[in-house]
Design an enzyme around this catalytic site. Structure first.
Site, short mmCIF file in Angstrom:
data_model
loop_
_atom_site.label_atom_id
_atom_site.label_comp_id
_atom_site.label_asym_id
_atom_site.label_seq_id
_atom_site.Cartn_x
_atom_site.Cartn_y
_atom_site.Cartn_z
CD1 TRP A 127 5.80 4.85 -0.70
CD2 TRP A 127 5.60 5.60 -2.72
NE1 TRP A 127 4.67 4.18 -0.91
CE2 TRP A 127 4.35 4.94 -2.38
CE3 TRP A 127 5.41 6.24 -3.89
CZ2 TRP A 127 3.25 4.62 -3.17
CZ3 TRP A 127 4.49 6.06 -5.04
CH2 TRP A 127 3.56 5.32 -4.53
CG ASP A 154 7.22 -2.24 -8.46
OD1 ASP A 154 8.57 -2.22 -8.20
OD2 ASP A 154 6.58 -1.87 -7.54
#
Length: 772
Positions: A204, A101
């Site tokens: 994840w 991100d």
């Protein structure tokens, strides 16, 4: 008991040998001169690392340098190394460098030093890995960490190809799947990314992460990941709910998934089944849910948690727990002359509390004959839901807050029935004379199911608030409270749609011909199945909201919960003629109390009610909604669909009736009947045509006494706005006295803006309006 220790204990008891992430710090902003962490912070980290190790949990220190690092700067690299070395000296043996991100662009200096963004990240990561002595656990999160973020695709991404070719082979790469939040993880998709990265990925898993939506919680089991995936992975990390207490079922079921993949037997009992895993997790969770734990997992009794060998205790008798003291919320009477009272210490309401002083001794309107306050009111379960949470209630909670891409059975039924009722509400309108009886029965059968489920949600809210486990309360309460309020509006809306609200012979049912707005498709149905879960906010609560005519008005539904939870039950329903007597009594007592005067025998008992409520109750009953709690009716909100038409009808029928009721000569029971009639005429007022063109409808907030949960006043108003919008109103206004700051603030938070000041009537008044 500290929450981290409880988490370690959970992991240990379910056979999870997994990772626990430390803080995701930036690089520069935590530096204190020559020290990266202060001595106090060092001590806390050291204790946390040792506690994790003693429980068989690998503590991973994660760092996100991508926002402010200059990859080519030797100074930044030195700072990064020094910080990680300090953590390593505290006993940490596992690390993660995260580049998720962040912006893909490089500064000028980095563009000259590195051939690509991926090359810069890989170079720094390899350098740090070698500097730390090539620790056994070292994780790397790429910027393209799922299939939907890869450009142009997973197999053709230059970024991933660089990572696969240049990143040292013993460094593990993190991957979330086809999406940021993947519905399913398949062996084929993992094989593709494994080929590009030249190593099996570490998943994840964001299946239970809820940090992207403040109205959603995910209590469902670990699902959509076959145990066979283990052979294609280096590991799996579960990113949990932000609320600690909401993670019991996710972690418990993850343990079941993990153990099923290790079993050598291949019989049905050893295969992972999400439903069986959920039942097992619920069975174990129930023991803990009703323990008297305080927020932060601190026990209410010191000796109950003295030994880690006995993690669970028998549920104590509720009578042993002393009553909790809370601050009463400020009184919010929707009467412009009444200021809020000061908070005072009171006990949380229980079944044994005293009756409200203005509660009549006889049965309230709408209640079954001979019923008492402990019995159920008409269509409303009162008196239950307090005490220990039952397993059926917890299953209801899980079904309403299940998983990002799907709802549990209770959530599915609620949305399906509510959608059908809204689309087919014409079946029960008074004009549907030719509707087949079986169709009407079907509508009312589905309606009954929805109303029953809404009542169960209200009971669930009460049980969570009144339960012994305060740690669970403070983590789950905002979500249960939000859904309770949305369910109250939905329940009132369904009752309002039912043709039984008014008798078929009534000429006042202006809503009967205005069902066209109820057939529109909710926003959730317009989204593709491949959308990320955050594309539509709110989960079940948000979808119920979007099924209402004012569903797009988020300010009516999204507000912070009260600081002090209350377990009082509330119900919102359409007005019935039987309610008039109690409403008149309530508004009269409220008026006398706020004016600080005693009731006079010379004053007609209906004077205050006739002036404040009478016109709307007689001429516009279909837009009047009642708020009731366990003690009876405690408030109402009044609406007028068309102010112009309403004013004409008042002059034609209501005012002549009042002149007859309060004559000027002989036998009158009001000391100044002419003044009273004049005040009633002024109450109707004349509003500018420019105002009525945009805001043809009006609210009258004339009667709402003290509420422990002030939010229900907002919910009550929302129910009435839903009815106005369903009948085609494009805007609504409300007149408030300029000194009534409390009501002005209340309406402003609901999207009302000041339109006129002192121009609507002969006396001062502020007109607030909002479009629908």
């Amino acid at each position: 008991m500290d929450q981290r220790k409880v988490l370690f204990q959970w992991m240990q008891s379910w056979g999870l040998n997994t990772y626990l992430y430390g803080p995701k710090d930036d690089l520069k902003h935590r530096l204190l001169w020559r020290e990266v962490y202060s001595h106090e912070e060092e001590g806390q980290l050291r204790i946390l690392i040792k506690e994790a190790q003693s429980r068989g949990v690998t503590f991973v220190y994660a760092l996100s340098p991508g926002q402010d690092i200059v990859f080519s700067s030797s100074c930044d690299l030195t700072l990064l190394k020094r910080k990680l070395r300090q953590v390593s000296d505290l006993g940490c043996q596992a690390f993660a460098i995260l580049f998720d991100d962040i912006d893909h662009s490089l500064c000028q200096a980095d563009s000259e030093a590195f051939s690509s963004f991926a090359h810069a990240q890989v170079t720094i990561t390899n350098e740090i890995y070698r500097f730390l002595g090539e620790p056994p656990v070292f994780l790397f999160c790429p910027t393209e960490y799922c299939g939907s973020l890869c450009s142009p695709s997973v197999s053709k991404s230059p970024y991933l190809q660089t990572v696969g070719e240049d990143l040292l082979p013993d460094i593990t790469v993190i991957w979330t799947g086809t999406k940021v939040i993947s519905r399913k993880l398949s062996v084929d998709c993992l094989s593709e990314v494994e080929s590009v990265l030249q190593r099996p990925p570490l998943i994840w898993d964001n299946l239970h992460a809820n940090d992207y939506d403040s109205r959603r919680l995910f209590l469902g089991p670990f699902k959509g990941r076959e145990p066979q995936l283990r052979s294609n992975l280096r590991g799996l990390l579960l990113n949990p709910n932000c609320e600690f207490e909401a993670n019991y079922i996710p972690l418990h079921s993850l343990g079941s998934w993990y153990r099923s993949g290790k079993e050598e037997r291949k019989d049905e009992e050893c295969e992972y089944c999400p439903d069986r895993a959920l039942s097992a997790a619920l069975h174990d969770w129930m023991e803990e849910l009703n323990q008297p734990l305080q927020a932060g997992r601190q026990s209410s009794r010191a000796d109950q948690r003295s030994s880690a060998q006995t993690p669970r205790c028998k549920t104590p008798d509720r009578s042993d727990c002393p009553p909790t003291l809370v601050d009463r919320l400020p009184v919010f009477p929707l009467n412009s002359s009444s200021p809020p009272s000061s908070p005072t210490k009171v006990k949380v309401e229980t079944e044994g509390e005293k009756k409200r002083s203005n509660q009549p001794q006889g049965p309230r309107p709408g209640a079954p004959s001979g019923g008492s306050r402990g019995q159920k009111a008409q269509g409303w379960g009162l008196g239950g839901g307090k005490g220990l949470l039952s397993e059926s209630q917890v299953r209801l909670l899980v079904g309403l807050y299940y998983l990002p891409h799907e709802y549990g059975l209770s959530g599915q039924k609620l949305l399906q029935d509510l959608s059908w009722l809204k689309a087919n509400c014409h079946l029960v309108s008074a004009n549907s004379k030719k509707t087949a009886p079986q169709k009407i029965d079907e509508w009312r059968g589905r309606s009954s199911r929805v109303l029953s489920l809404c009542e169960d949600i209200a009971q669930l809210h009460c049980s969570v608030v009144g339960g012994a486990n305060r740690a669970v309360l403070y983590d789950l309460y905002p979500y249960v409270w939000d859904l309770r309020n949305t369910a109250l509006v939905a329940k009132a809306f369904i009752c309002w749609l039912d043709g039984r609200v008014l008798s078929d012979s009534s000429a006042l049912g202006t809503w009967k011909n205005c069902f066209h707005l109820c057939g529109k498709t909710p926003g959730a149905d317009l989204l593709g199945v491949e959308s990320e879960p955050w594309a539509f906010k709110g989960g079940v609560s948000g979808e119920v909201q979007m099924l209402l005519p004012i569903g797009s008005s988020s300010e009516l539904f999204t507000h912070p919960p009260p600081l002090f939870p209350t377990s009082r039950l509330y119900n919102i329903r359409p007005y019935h003629s039987k309610d008039k007597l109690e409403l008149y009594r309530m508004v009269r007592q409220l008026h006398l109390r706020t004016q600080g005067v005693q009731e006079s025998s010379a004053l007609h008992p209906d004077v205050i009610g006739d002036r404040c409520l009478g016109p709307c109750l007689v001429l516009s009953p279909e837009y009047c909604f009642i708020l009731e709690d366990e003690l009876g009716v405690c408030g109402c909100v009044l609406g007028i669909l068309d102010v112009r038409m309403f004013a004409k009808r008042c002059q034609a029928s209501w005012m002549p009736a009042m002149r007859d009721k309060y004559p000027t000569k002989g036998g009158n029971t009001h000391p100044n009947p002419q003044d009273l009639i004049q005040l009633m005429e002024e109450d109707q007022g004349e509003y500018p045509e420019s105002l009525l063109f945009h805001f043809p409808s009006q609210l009258r907030l004339d009667a709402l006494p003290e509420l422990v949960d002030v939010s229900v006043s907002r919910t009550l108003l929302t129910a009435m706005l839903t009815a106005l919008k369903a009948n085609g109103s494009q805007g609504v206004f409300c007149e408030v006295q300029p000194t009534d700051r409390q009501r002005l603030e209340f309406l402003t938070k609901l999207g009302f803006l000041e339109i006129l000041r002192g121009e609507a009537r002969s006396r001062e008044g502020v007109v607030l309006g909002r479009l629908l």
